[in-house]
Design an enzyme around this catalytic site. Structure first.
Site, mmCIF file in Angstrom:
data_model
loop_
_atom_site.group_PDB
_atom_site.id
_atom_site.type_symbol
_atom_site.label_atom_id
_atom_site.label_comp_id
_atom_site.label_asym_id
_atom_site.label_seq_id
_atom_site.Cartn_x
_atom_site.Cartn_y
_atom_site.Cartn_z
ATOM 1 N N ASP A 1 37.881 44.517 38.079
ATOM 2 C CA ASP A 1 38.887 43.646 37.468
ATOM 3 C C ASP A 1 38.558 43.443 35.992
ATOM 4 O OD1 ASP A 1 40.662 41.638 36.743
ATOM 5 O OD2 ASP A 1 40.014 40.222 38.271
ATOM 6 N N SER B 1 43.920 34.105 39.167
ATOM 7 C CA SER B 1 44.266 34.677 37.865
ATOM 8 C C SER B 1 44.697 33.578 36.896
ATOM 9 C CB SER B 1 45.338 35.753 38.048
ATOM 10 O OG SER B 1 45.470 36.540 36.891
ATOM 11 N N HIS C 1 41.721 43.254 40.922
ATOM 12 C CA HIS C 1 42.511 42.061 40.650
ATOM 13 C C HIS C 1 43.719 42.039 41.591
ATOM 14 C CE1 HIS C 1 43.585 38.803 37.836
ATOM 15 N NE2 HIS C 1 44.833 39.107 38.150
#
Length: 344
Positions: free
Chosen positions: A285, A191, A315
């Site tokens: 995601d 991320s 995610h």
């Protein structure tokens, strides 16, 4: 790990280990979007989470951070590892994970992964990603140094990016102390940490500092978050638009800074000699499309890149190791890390 966290983790493991037909019955069916089917265990987990967990996107920042630490401990579970050492890297807390069966014999310099945690530049630390780093190190045979950086809103752009690069440089300088071959040091993250890892790779290539491999897991690569995935999956699939907006506003001083090449890697001038990259994305995601856009950009510029979409995942899957489908995906990521570093 507290008793409550242990009990909650056991409960999550139990419900997500039920047979898929029972999971679908309990969660009310299947989720099919954009030609993809969400893993049955994740659909059930998200439903239970929605019933039991309060929305915290607007909570005070310390509550948000505490919630991530609690949830990561619950969903990460207890992962075995050969040994763990607490370190200081570039003046900040770090942690060294040593696998039970390293890739090279003891006493010989070998590969090393510098791992940079995610959390939208506003949360996360070495504890939130402890289970992830344990699994990556243990299954790949590659030792991992997990590093930290200053967070927003207390510290704005470029604090996290500067800290991540300083950490990588420090690890390089201390390669012998860490048992690493300086030519076989990789960088990775998830991320926001994937963004930071991508930036470290670019900055290192510009400075002539060797990077063996980039492990980019659902990375932030475009501050504008364009693409259909941002619209389709920004509610109900763990990572929300509200959190992303808060993260962007917390780490940057104005919207123009979202176009800075450090956040928007897709706008960076890519240098020669960029390390080979593995870019993992999740089908459900919001960041999926920008991660895949960066993969295409790397390929078009002539760099070695392997994109991998885990179509049934959301995610954060590398932090949810008690969930069978998430663990399976993360095991594959660890295998790819091993393959890449074995070639060094």
């Amino acid at each position: 790990m507290t008793l409550r966290t242990t009990i909650e983790g056991a409960g999550l493991r139990a419900i997500t280990s039920l047979p898929a037909p029972i999971q679908r019955m309990l969660s009310g069916g299947s989720t099919v979007l954009d030609g993809q089917t969400l893993a049955a265990d994740l659909r059930l987990m998200l439903k239970v989470q929605g019933l039991m967990r309060p929305e915290i996107d607007d909570a005070p920042i310390e509550d948000v951070r505490a919630s991530m630490r609690r949830d990561s401990a619950m969903a990460g579970g207890r992962q075995p590892i050969g040994a763990v050492r607490e370190l200081t890297v570039a003046g900040r807390p770090a942690r060294h994970y040593l696998p039970s069966t390293p890739m090279v014999p003891a006493g010989e310099p070998g590969p090393l992964l510098v791992f940079i945690h995610g959390g939208g530049y506003i949360e996360g630390d070495i504890d939130t990603h402890d289970a992830t780093c344990r699994l990556l190190a243990e299954l790949s045979g590659v030792p991992v140094v997990s590093v930290t950086y200053r967070l927003g809103p207390e510290h704005k752009l470029p604090a996290a990016h500067d800290d991540a690069y300083a950490a990588f440089r420090d690890v390089h300088e201390r390669a012998a102390e860490l048992g690493a071959d300086p030519r076989r040091i990789a960088v990775g993250g998830d991320s926001a940490g994937g963004n930071l890892a991508g930036w470290v790779s670019i900055a290192a290539a510009r400075d002539g500092l060797p990077v063996a491999f980039q492990l980019l897991i659902y990375p932030v690569t475009d501050g504008l978050h364009p693409g259909p995935s941002h619209r389709m999956f920004s509610e109900g699939f763990y990572l929300t638009k509200a959190f992303m907006d808060r993260a962007d506003d917390s780490y940057t001083s104005d919207r123009e800074e979202l176009l800075d090449e450090r956040i928007s890697l897709v706008r960076a001038e890519l240098p020669q000699g960029l390390a080979p990259a593995y870019v993992a994305t999740a089908g459900f995601d919001p960041l999926r499309d920008e991660g895949e856009a960066y993969s295409r950009l790397l390929a078009e510029a002539g760099h070695d890149v392997e994109p991998r979409r885990f179509e049934d995942q959301i995610h954060g899957f590398v932090n949810m190791l008690v969930v069978p489908s998430c663990r399976a995906a993360t095991v594959e990521v660890a295998a790819r890390l091993r393959a890449a570093m074995s070639a060094g």
